[in-house]
Design an enzyme around this catalytic site. Structure first.
Site, short mmCIF file in Angstrom:
data_model
loop_
_atom_site.label_atom_id
_atom_site.label_comp_id
_atom_site.label_asym_id
_atom_site.label_seq_id
_atom_site.Cartn_x
_atom_site.Cartn_y
_atom_site.Cartn_z
CB CYS A 272 -0.96 0.00 1.19
SG CYS A 272 -0.29 -0.77 2.66
CG HIS B 188 -1.01 3.63 4.61
ND1 HIS B 188 -1.72 3.27 5.74
CD2 HIS B 188 -0.47 2.47 4.13
CE1 HIS B 188 -1.62 1.96 5.92
NE2 HIS B 188 -0.88 1.45 4.96
#
Ligand code: A2P
Length: 344
Positions: free
Chosen positions: A129, A241
């Site tokens: 990710c 994130h």
């Protein structure tokens, strides 16, 4: 052309339900979608396209009659079952790190290196990710001015660890707010109201997450010579994130031109108006597919230096959406073989 039968493996975890959501949202051309997980969840039901799918237990022969399998069930499940799926005729899009660095396995972010899909041998890896959002933001700058150095510090949400970590953050937060003790279980330390400079396992001085970010960025950009320094940090955020990124370019670039390039970059949304407190936030990225980029500014401390802040939903663009986009490209380019079952 017939539409593929699609197996979603890990349908009860943190990413699998988002894969189902994204498949339905994008109207993925599947003749059928079937949800798989371990024996623990067999018989449970997961939402899909306004209805529910009954979860089936995964076995070797589960893949018979499927054309495409989207795995989000962790590395050991991928290692065990992905080769079996390929042997039974599926193309596998794998979210785990199990095969990402294998020479014969394309590691793909559709906006960055879609051409890598052409050489696939059955397994295509979906990058980590943190890597996906980093390369999506840096590729246009690399193309324009050549990256000479990358430094990145991440602020990673707990959903990247899995559903158990999401529960741990919730339970610890509730316990601490009630004045009760909050014992860690998934993480080595309390994650609620804390910051852990530790994502994934330590391997010497660095963590595997840091090594993945470096190696995968090299593979996707096709340039293993770029020096990259990474520190990955877990923060008590549910979803999204964040990354503080410092780059040096070979040719002068400048913040103005970088901003213009990023405005035109596919999958990227520039959010950069500090005077109005507008910058990328995990709370704004959550639930979207955009890679948000802001705080774009010249960094006078280094030659051709530039700083930026990059945020994306780790479960969507960082996982499910990127995987479904890979699957769409595979189908669109005729890289998934779908037999004519009506004729069989
Ligand atoms: P289950 O819920 O039945 O354990 P997470 O991302 O939260 O870590 O979730 C991992 C996903 O992978 C879950 O859907 C989990 O199913 C699934 N999974 C774990 N081990 C296996 C296995 N051996 N076979 C199939 N699915 C598995």
């Amino acid at each position: 052309m017939s539409s593929p039968r699609v197996a979603v493996v890990g349908a009860t975890g943190a990413v699998g339900p988002v894969v189902l959501e994204v498949l339905a949202e994008r109207g993925f051309p599947a003749s059928e979608v079937v949800a798989f997980a371990s024996a623990r969840s067999a018989g449970s039901r997961v939402p899909f396209a306004g209805g529910k799918l009954e979860v089936r237990e995964l076995h070797d022969d589960s893949f018979d009659g499927f054309d495409l399998a989207l795995f989000s069930a962790g590395g050991s499940t991928s290692k065990r079952y992905a080769p079996e799926a390929v042997a039974r005729g599926c193309v596998v899009v794998d979210k785990s790190s199990a095969f990402r660095m294998d020479a014969g396995v394309p590691l793909v972010v559709p906006e960055v290196n879609p051409e890598a899909l052409d050489g696939h041998r059955g397994i295509v890896s979906n990058p980590n990710c943190s890597t996906i959002q980093l390369v999506a933001a840096l590729k246009p700058l690399h193309d324009a001015a050549g990256l000479a150095h990358i430094t990145v510090a991440t602020y990673q949400a707990v959903s990247g660890t899995g559903a158990s970590a999401v529960r741990e953050l919730r339970d610890q937060s509730q316990a601490l707010l009630a004045g009760e003790p909050a014992a860690p279980s998934v993480y080595p330390h309390q994650i609620a109201f804390n910051v852990l400079p530790h994502c994934d396992a330590f391997e010497g001085d660095s963590t595997t997450e840091e090594t993945k970010l470096v190696n995968e960025t090299h593979k996707i950009l096709g340039d293993p010579g770029i020096p990259i320094s990474a520190t990955c940090v877990r923060v008590p955020v549910w979803r999204g994130h964040s990354e503080a990124v410092w780059i040096e370019t070979r040719e002068p670039l400048g913040a103005e031109r970088a901003r213009a390039l990023l405005r035109d970059a596919p999958g990227v949304r520039v959010v950069d108006d500090p005077a109005a407190s507008a910058y990328p936030l995990p709370s704004a990225a959550a639930g979207t597919d955009d890679v948000l980029v802001g705080r774009i500014r010249d960094d006078g401390s280094r030659r051709n230096g530039l700083s930026l802040f990059v945020v994306a939903d780790n479960l969507r663009k960082g996982a499910a959406t990127n995987g479904v986009q890979i699957a769409e490209l595979l189908v669109g380019r005729g890289l998934v073989r779908v037999p004519d079952r009506a004729a069989a």
